[in-house]
Scaffold this active site. Structure first.
Site, PDB file in Angstrom:
ATOM      1  N   ASP A 149     -39.191  48.895 -71.874  1.00  0.00           N
ATOM      2  CA  ASP A 149     -40.415  48.576 -71.118  1.00  0.00           C
ATOM      3  C   ASP A 149     -41.456  47.939 -72.044  1.00  0.00           C
ATOM      4  OD1 ASP A 149     -39.638  49.393 -68.602  1.00  0.00           O
ATOM      5  OD2 ASP A 149     -40.470  51.408 -68.798  1.00  0.00           O
TER       6      ASP A 149
ATOM      7  N   LYS B  76     -35.839  60.056 -68.213  1.00  0.00           N
ATOM      8  CA  LYS B  76     -36.349  59.287 -69.361  1.00  0.00           C
ATOM      9  C   LYS B  76     -36.761  60.157 -70.555  1.00  0.00           C
ATOM     10  CE  LYS B  76     -38.019  55.078 -67.128  1.00  0.00           C
ATOM     11  NZ  LYS B  76     -39.167  54.167 -67.115  1.00  0.00           N
TER      12      LYS B  76
HETATM   13  P1  NAP Z   1     -47.812  57.846 -63.496  1.00  0.00           P
HETATM   14  O1  NAP Z   1     -47.193  58.368 -64.722  1.00  0.00           O
HETATM   15  O2  NAP Z   1     -47.898  58.702 -62.274  1.00  0.00           O
HETATM   16  O3  NAP Z   1     -49.307  57.382 -63.892  1.00  0.00           O
HETATM   17  C1  NAP Z   1     -50.184  56.830 -62.938  1.00  0.00           C
HETATM   18  C2  NAP Z   1     -51.579  56.720 -63.554  1.00  0.00           C
HETATM   19  O4  NAP Z   1     -52.409  56.127 -62.542  1.00  0.00           O
HETATM   20  C3  NAP Z   1     -52.218  58.060 -63.930  1.00  0.00           C
HETATM   21  O5  NAP Z   1     -52.994  57.902 -65.087  1.00  0.00           O
HETATM   22  C4  NAP Z   1     -53.108  58.360 -62.721  1.00  0.00           C
HETATM   23  O6  NAP Z   1     -54.300  59.049 -63.036  1.00  0.00           O
HETATM   24  C5  NAP Z   1     -53.524  56.972 -62.302  1.00  0.00           C
HETATM   25  N1  NAP Z   1     -53.851  56.953 -60.870  1.00  0.00           N
HETATM   26  C6  NAP Z   1     -53.075  57.357 -59.843  1.00  0.00           C
HETATM   27  N2  NAP Z   1     -53.728  57.183 -58.672  1.00  0.00           N
HETATM   28  C7  NAP Z   1     -54.948  56.681 -58.974  1.00  0.00           C
HETATM   29  C8  NAP Z   1     -56.084  56.312 -58.201  1.00  0.00           C
HETATM   30  N3  NAP Z   1     -56.080  56.425 -56.879  1.00  0.00           N
HETATM   31  N4  NAP Z   1     -57.179  55.848 -58.866  1.00  0.00           N
HETATM   32  C9  NAP Z   1     -57.183  55.738 -60.207  1.00  0.00           C
HETATM   33  N5  NAP Z   1     -56.136  56.078 -61.009  1.00  0.00           N
HETATM   34  C10 NAP Z   1     -55.036  56.540 -60.392  1.00  0.00           C
HETATM   35  O7  NAP Z   1     -47.092  56.512 -63.000  1.00  0.00           O
HETATM   36  P2  NAP Z   1     -46.379  55.410 -63.954  1.00  0.00           P
HETATM   37  O8  NAP Z   1     -44.957  55.754 -64.127  1.00  0.00           O
HETATM   38  O9  NAP Z   1     -47.243  55.208 -65.124  1.00  0.00           O
HETATM   39  O10 NAP Z   1     -46.387  54.116 -62.992  1.00  0.00           O
HETATM   40  C11 NAP Z   1     -47.603  53.504 -62.635  1.00  0.00           C
HETATM   41  C12 NAP Z   1     -47.352  52.177 -61.921  1.00  0.00           C
HETATM   42  O11 NAP Z   1     -46.689  51.266 -62.785  1.00  0.00           O
HETATM   43  C13 NAP Z   1     -46.463  52.296 -60.662  1.00  0.00           C
HETATM   44  O12 NAP Z   1     -47.000  51.449 -59.694  1.00  0.00           O
HETATM   45  C14 NAP Z   1     -45.124  51.776 -61.151  1.00  0.00           C
HETATM   46  O13 NAP Z   1     -44.364  51.197 -60.091  1.00  0.00           O
HETATM   47  C15 NAP Z   1     -45.553  50.713 -62.133  1.00  0.00           C
HETATM   48  N6  NAP Z   1     -44.531  50.416 -63.158  1.00  0.00           N
HETATM   49  C16 NAP Z   1     -44.045  49.141 -63.216  1.00  0.00           C
HETATM   50  C17 NAP Z   1     -43.122  48.815 -64.180  1.00  0.00           C
HETATM   51  C18 NAP Z   1     -42.596  47.406 -64.251  1.00  0.00           C
HETATM   52  O14 NAP Z   1     -41.594  47.166 -64.922  1.00  0.00           O
HETATM   53  N7  NAP Z   1     -43.236  46.462 -63.610  1.00  0.00           N
HETATM   54  C19 NAP Z   1     -42.676  49.782 -65.101  1.00  0.00           C
HETATM   55  C20 NAP Z   1     -43.200  51.070 -65.011  1.00  0.00           C
HETATM   56  C21 NAP Z   1     -44.133  51.377 -64.034  1.00  0.00           C
HETATM   57  P3  NAP Z   1     -54.362  60.603 -63.492  1.00  0.00           P
HETATM   58  O15 NAP Z   1     -53.781  60.644 -64.860  1.00  0.00           O
HETATM   59  O16 NAP Z   1     -55.815  60.887 -63.483  1.00  0.00           O
HETATM   60  O17 NAP Z   1     -53.577  61.356 -62.474  1.00  0.00           O
END
Ligand code: NAP
Length: 284
Positions: free
Chosen positions: A106, A70
């Site tokens: 998105d 991406k």
């Molecule tokens: P990412 O870049 O890894 O970001 C995850 C975020 O969540 C980070 O800020 C992280 O905190 C925080 N986090 C992780 N574990 C945590 C915990 N135990 N307690 C509190 N905060 C926590 O992941 P992403 O790509 O943004 O994706 C996040 C979610 O969105 C996933 O579940 C993904 O499947 C979903 N998603 C869905 C769609 C859709 O179309 N529905 C699209 C994109 C993503 P830190 O920064 O402090 O590490």
């Protein structure tokens, strides 16, 4: 049916075999009666440039990009939209006069189920998490005209970097960032609470990013939006529904980002319900 005129679409990722996009897109393509096919392409990180050039040489119409491409795709584009630039990631490309053009669908996918709600100009939204998906959500809330965007995370340093990253954004994003301790105080005046953390995903399905007690602080007309799409519903959305709040799950954003991409490639109205049904069949 594949013919001598079938046009090619697809998703490039690594790995890509778990992608839900081929099921969604091919169902919509069949419903639309188009002579297109949408395929998954496993493209290793070092092969992206060659893959994109080869896809163009084969006459491919457009691609979705997923992890890990991406950001890596950006230098290979002739143009990108302001939204993609603001988010810092491209998930959809198509061919323009000068080469590949890219955007991030998105953002439109996230916004789609919120557009009909009125008065975003008076509303506060809280975004839980400050990762990649949170960037699309913040851009979407900015497009909606949301009065106050608050990003709440667990790491003050990462939050500060996140806030700083919007400084020269083409979208004129205004946001505040706080660590979790601030949440109880913020919730009572909040219209929308969005979970962009992976807390509550399948395998961790009993967990919720906010407790029932915290959720009780959201006003009765509040909206709970979880980006997670398995399990369905998540514990977070179960708690929200039990309180009578509007609950939106991650399948909506997933379907709508796909529909937006297919609309860009075909310039035709896309049957969103068909994509949703195909996605749910696939997830089941
Ligand atoms: P990412 O870049 O890894 O970001 C995850 C975020 O969540 C980070 O800020 C992280 O905190 C925080 N986090 C992780 N574990 C945590 C915990 N135990 N307690 C509190 N905060 C926590 O992941 P992403 O790509 O943004 O994706 C996040 C979610 O969105 C996933 O579940 C993904 O499947 C979903 N998603 C869905 C769609 C859709 O179309 N529905 C699209 C994109 C993503 P830190 O920064 O402090 O590490």
């Amino acid at each position: 049916m594949i013919t001598g005129r079938t046009q090619l679409l697809g998703v490039a990722g690594y790995p890509v075999e778990h992608s839900l996009s081929p099921a969604m897109h091919n169902a919509a393509i069949a419903e639309m009666g188009l002579d297109f096919a949408y395929l998954p392409f496993p493209v290793a990180p070092d092969d992206l440039e060659r893959a994109i050039a080869g896809f163009a040489a084969l006459g491919g119409v457009g691609l979705n990009l997923t992890i890990p491409h991406k950001q890596a795709i950006v230098p290979l584009l002739a143009e990108q939209t302001a939204v993609a630039q603001a988010v810092g990631a491209v998930n959809t490309i198509w061919r323009g006069d000068r080469g590949w053009c890219g955007t991030n669908t998105d953002v439109a996918g996230f916004v789609a189920p919120l557009k009909d709600e009125a008065n975003w100009g008076d509303a506060r939204a809280i975004v839980l998490g400050n990762g990649g998906a949170a960037r699309a959500v913040v851009a979407g809330l900015t497009q909606l005209g949301c009065a106050e965007i608050v990003v709440v995370g667990r790491n003050a340093e990462k939050l500060a970097v996140f806030a700083e990253s919007w400084t020269n954004s083409p979208l004129k994003v205004r946001l505040q960032v706080y660590t979790m301790e601030k949440l109880p105080e913020l919730l009572p005046q909040t219209r929308l609470l969005v979970n962009t953390t992976p807390v509550g995903m399948a395998g961790d399905g009993e967990r919720t990013p906010v407790s029932a007690q915290l959720l009780d602080r959201l006003p009765a007309d509040g909206i709970a939006y979880d980006l997670i799409y398995t399990p369905r519903p998540t514990r977070f959305l179960q708690l929200a529904a039990a309180r009578g709040l509007r609950a939106i799950d991650g399948t909506t954003m997933l379907v709508r980002q796909g529909a937006e991409a297919l609309n860009i490639w075909t310039q035709q109205a896309v049957p969103v319900e068909t994509m949703q049904a195909a996605l749910l069949r696939h997830l089941a």
